[in-house]
Motif scaffolding. Structure first.
Motif, short mmCIF file in Angstrom:
data_model
loop_
_atom_site.label_atom_id
_atom_site.label_comp_id
_atom_site.label_asym_id
_atom_site.label_seq_id
_atom_site.Cartn_x
_atom_site.Cartn_y
_atom_site.Cartn_z
N THR A 5 -23.18 -3.43 39.15
CA THR A 5 -23.51 -4.45 38.17
C THR A 5 -22.33 -4.60 37.22
O THR A 5 -21.83 -3.62 36.67
CB THR A 5 -24.76 -4.04 37.37
OG1 THR A 5 -25.85 -3.89 38.29
CG2 THR A 5 -25.11 -5.10 36.34
N LEU A 6 -21.91 -5.83 37.01
CA LEU A 6 -20.77 -6.06 36.13
C LEU A 6 -21.14 -5.64 34.71
O LEU A 6 -22.06 -6.17 34.10
CB LEU A 6 -20.38 -7.54 36.15
CG LEU A 6 -19.13 -7.92 35.37
CD1 LEU A 6 -17.90 -7.28 36.01
CD2 LEU A 6 -18.96 -9.43 35.32
N ARG A 7 -20.42 -4.67 34.17
CA ARG A 7 -20.69 -4.18 32.82
C ARG A 7 -19.59 -4.59 31.85
O ARG A 7 -19.84 -4.81 30.66
CB ARG A 7 -20.78 -2.65 32.84
CG ARG A 7 -20.82 -2.00 31.45
CD ARG A 7 -22.18 -2.05 30.84
NE ARG A 7 -22.19 -1.67 29.42
CZ ARG A 7 -22.07 -0.44 28.94
NH1 ARG A 7 -21.90 0.57 29.77
NH2 ARG A 7 -22.12 -0.22 27.64
N ALA A 91 -16.15 -13.49 28.37
CA ALA A 91 -17.54 -13.55 27.89
C ALA A 91 -18.39 -14.41 28.82
O ALA A 91 -19.53 -14.07 29.15
CB ALA A 91 -17.57 -14.11 26.47
N ALA A 92 -17.83 -15.55 29.24
CA ALA A 92 -18.56 -16.44 30.14
C ALA A 92 -18.85 -15.76 31.47
O ALA A 92 -19.93 -15.95 32.07
CB ALA A 92 -17.75 -17.71 30.36
N TRP A 93 -17.91 -14.97 31.96
CA TRP A 93 -18.09 -14.24 33.22
C TRP A 93 -19.25 -13.25 33.09
O TRP A 93 -20.12 -13.17 33.98
CB TRP A 93 -16.79 -13.51 33.56
CG TRP A 93 -16.73 -12.90 34.93
CD1 TRP A 93 -17.72 -12.87 35.87
CD2 TRP A 93 -15.60 -12.23 35.50
NE1 TRP A 93 -17.29 -12.22 37.00
CE2 TRP A 93 -16.00 -11.82 36.81
CE3 TRP A 93 -14.33 -11.94 35.06
CZ2 TRP A 93 -15.12 -11.12 37.64
CZ3 TRP A 93 -13.45 -11.25 35.90
CH2 TRP A 93 -13.85 -10.85 37.17
N LEU A 94 -19.30 -12.52 31.98
CA LEU A 94 -20.40 -11.58 31.76
C LEU A 94 -21.74 -12.32 31.65
O LEU A 94 -22.75 -11.87 32.19
CB LEU A 94 -20.15 -10.77 30.49
CG LEU A 94 -19.06 -9.69 30.58
CD1 LEU A 94 -18.70 -9.19 29.19
CD2 LEU A 94 -19.50 -8.54 31.46
N GLU A 96 -22.58 -15.25 32.91
CA GLU A 96 -23.04 -15.80 34.19
C GLU A 96 -23.53 -14.70 35.12
O GLU A 96 -24.30 -14.96 36.05
CB GLU A 96 -21.91 -16.60 34.86
CG GLU A 96 -20.81 -15.77 35.47
CD GLU A 96 -19.72 -16.62 36.10
OE1 GLU A 96 -19.37 -16.33 37.27
OE2 GLU A 96 -19.22 -17.55 35.45
N SER A 97 -23.10 -13.46 34.85
CA SER A 97 -23.59 -12.31 35.62
C SER A 97 -24.87 -11.75 35.05
O SER A 97 -25.40 -10.76 35.56
CB SER A 97 -22.52 -11.20 35.64
OG SER A 97 -21.30 -11.68 36.18
N ASP A 98 -25.35 -12.37 33.95
CA ASP A 98 -26.60 -11.96 33.31
C ASP A 98 -26.56 -10.49 32.90
O ASP A 98 -27.51 -9.74 33.11
CB ASP A 98 -27.79 -12.21 34.24
CG ASP A 98 -29.12 -12.22 33.49
OD1 ASP A 98 -29.08 -12.49 32.27
OD2 ASP A 98 -30.16 -11.96 34.10
N THR A 99 -25.43 -10.11 32.29
CA THR A 99 -25.24 -8.73 31.83
C THR A 99 -25.69 -8.63 30.39
O THR A 99 -25.05 -9.15 29.48
CB THR A 99 -23.76 -8.32 31.94
OG1 THR A 99 -23.32 -8.54 33.29
CG2 THR A 99 -23.57 -6.86 31.59
N SER A 100 -26.81 -7.94 30.16
CA SER A 100 -27.38 -7.90 28.81
C SER A 100 -26.58 -7.04 27.85
O SER A 100 -26.55 -7.30 26.64
CB SER A 100 -28.82 -7.38 28.88
OG SER A 100 -28.85 -6.07 29.44
N ASP A 101 -25.93 -5.99 28.35
CA ASP A 101 -25.17 -5.10 27.47
C ASP A 101 -23.69 -5.12 27.81
O ASP A 101 -23.00 -4.10 27.80
CB ASP A 101 -25.70 -3.67 27.57
CG ASP A 101 -25.57 -3.10 28.99
OD1 ASP A 101 -25.38 -3.91 29.92
OD2 ASP A 101 -25.66 -1.88 29.15
N GLY A 102 -23.17 -6.30 28.13
CA GLY A 102 -21.79 -6.45 28.54
C GLY A 102 -20.79 -6.11 27.45
O GLY A 102 -21.08 -6.21 26.26
N VAL A 103 -19.59 -5.71 27.89
CA VAL A 103 -18.51 -5.33 26.98
C VAL A 103 -17.24 -6.08 27.37
O VAL A 103 -16.87 -6.13 28.55
CB VAL A 103 -18.25 -3.81 27.02
CG1 VAL A 103 -17.05 -3.44 26.14
CG2 VAL A 103 -19.48 -3.04 26.58
N ILE A 104 -16.60 -6.67 26.38
CA ILE A 104 -15.30 -7.32 26.58
C ILE A 104 -14.22 -6.38 26.08
O ILE A 104 -14.30 -5.88 24.95
CB ILE A 104 -15.21 -8.65 25.82
CG1 ILE A 104 -16.36 -9.58 26.18
CG2 ILE A 104 -13.87 -9.33 26.10
CD1 ILE A 104 -16.45 -10.80 25.27
N LEU A 105 -13.23 -6.12 26.90
CA LEU A 105 -12.06 -5.37 26.48
C LEU A 105 -10.85 -6.30 26.54
O LEU A 105 -10.86 -7.28 27.31
CB LEU A 105 -11.82 -4.16 27.37
CG LEU A 105 -12.95 -3.13 27.45
CD1 LEU A 105 -13.78 -3.39 28.70
CD2 LEU A 105 -12.40 -1.71 27.47
#
Length: 387
Positions: A5-7, A91-94, A96-105
């Motif tokens: 899952t994309l995080r 951010a858009a990539w996260l 669209e992946s429906d990642t609720s706790d996504g992190v941008i670095l």
């Protein structure tokens, strides 16, 4: 990234980095200890004319991580705009992946992150912070080409910054950003929760200092920012930088004008101590609900009644603190000259020694009290027994 899952997504703004982009990408591709967290890499190529796109295209087939590439030509481009575009795409990539706790670095195309860079950032965020700022070090080969005078000045500034950082940590401790910590806010190593990134309006598209402005916006919104000293990224020490007004231009100026002012935060010790103590006192007033009561602190800082009222009505403590420091003539930063640093370092060491001694004395004096209480209780019990 099969079965993951994309995080997290790493956003990298790129401008004419054909010589260094492979080192950056290989380092990102070697990230370890991510468990089931999927990792994506977003490259934002803006106005590249040196073959960077061809280098990236040739590399992509050999990389394990999923890489997205966006190419854009824009005459008004600057460093902050490019980083914002890269982070917005991440951010858009996260999303669209429906990642609720996504992190941008985010890092720079001329930087190399360690193999555990993403894992360390994610671990800090999992522990409860909203954003993480790491430290940077110059590439050894680049650093060897810089003049000795620049290294000497850097050593003085680094020593003084470390002293002020510890002084602040002792005077105004922050639970989510404990000592040891640092002051660095560099786009070469930042991480932020997706929700927090959206909450503060994203990366500001500033020509210079977008990373510092972004962290300031996080702090003003009361986001929990961790300045993790164990996260270290190697970045270039070249003097022909890609972003006007960036680190390369700063180093070049210091080579040409050795007595150019230091970073404004490197202020004289008395003023720094006053600032740190004020921050602690305002935090105490805020937590007790007294910060907005007639603002008794405002006249002492040279702030008028109306301005104080506006400050007290701001929605977050971070915003109140930032507005107070901006409004008070007593808190305006007055940067030092390099020649002043040795004396200020001596003053800072003396102040820190006193604080450390006070802390040890308090620690020792508190322990015997416990023993005395226990002894008194025991004696009382024995006397009662004998009776």
């Amino acid at each position: 990234m099969p079965n993951q899952t994309l995080r997290a997504v790493v956003a990298v703004p790129v401008f004419n980095e054909a010589e260094r982009i492979e080192h950056c990408l290989r380092a990102l591709d070697r990230q370890e200890d991510l468990g089931g967290s999927g990792l994506g890499v977003l490259l934002f190529l803006n106005n590249c004319t040196d073959g960077t796109a061809h280098v990236v295209a040739a590399l992509r087939t050999s990389l394990r991580r999923s890489v997205r590439v966006i190419e854009r030509a824009y005459a008004e481009a600057n460093a902050g705009w490019a980083r914002r575009e890269a982070m917005e795409a991440a951010a858009a990539w996260l999303e669209e992946s429906d990642t609720s706790d996504g992190v941008i670095l985010t890092t720079d195309a001329d930087s190399r992150v360690p193999n555990d860079w993403v894992a360390r950032n994610l671990a800090a965020i999992t522990e409860g912070v909203d954003a993480v700022a790491g430290r940077i070090a110059l590439d050894e080969a680049d650093a060897a080409r810089l003049p000795a005078s620049l290294h000497a000045r850097g050593a003085l500034e680094g020593a003084y910054e470390a002293l002020l950082t510890e002084l602040e940590a002792r005077i105004n401790p922050v639970a989510h950003d404990p000592w040891p910590r640092h002051w660095t806010t560099s786009g070469a190593t930042l991480a932020v929760r997706l929700a927090t990134y959206r909450q503060v309006g994203g990366m500001p598209p500033l020509a210079v200092g977008e990373d510092k402005a972004f962290v300031s916006s996080l702090l003003s919104s009361d986001a929990r920012v961790r300045h993790d000293p164990d996260i270290l990224v190697v970045t270039s020490g070249r003097l022909d930088g890609r972003a006007p007004g960036g680190a390369a231009d700063t180093m070049k100026l210091r080579c040409q004008v050795p007595e150019s002012p230091c970073d404004p935060r490197l202020e004289p010790v008395p003023r720094a101590l006053f600032r740190f103590a004020l921050r602690r006192r305002m935090k105490e007033l805020q937590s007790s609900g007294r910060l907005g009561r007639k603002a008794p602190w405002a006249p002492l800082l040279g702030i008028g009644t109306e301005a104080a009222r506006r400050i007290a009505n701001l929605p977050t403590f971070g915003a109140m603190l930032a507005a107070t420091e901006a409004a008070s003539p007593m808190l305006r930063y007055r940067p030092l000259r390099p020649a002043e640093l040795p004396r200020q370092i001596l003053h800072a060491r003396a102040a820190l020694s006193l604080l450390r001694l006070t802390s040890r004395v308090r620690g020792r004096s508190s322990r015997p009290k416990v023993v005395a209480v226990e002894s008194a209780s025991q004696t009382s019990a024995e006397q009662t027994g004998h009776a």
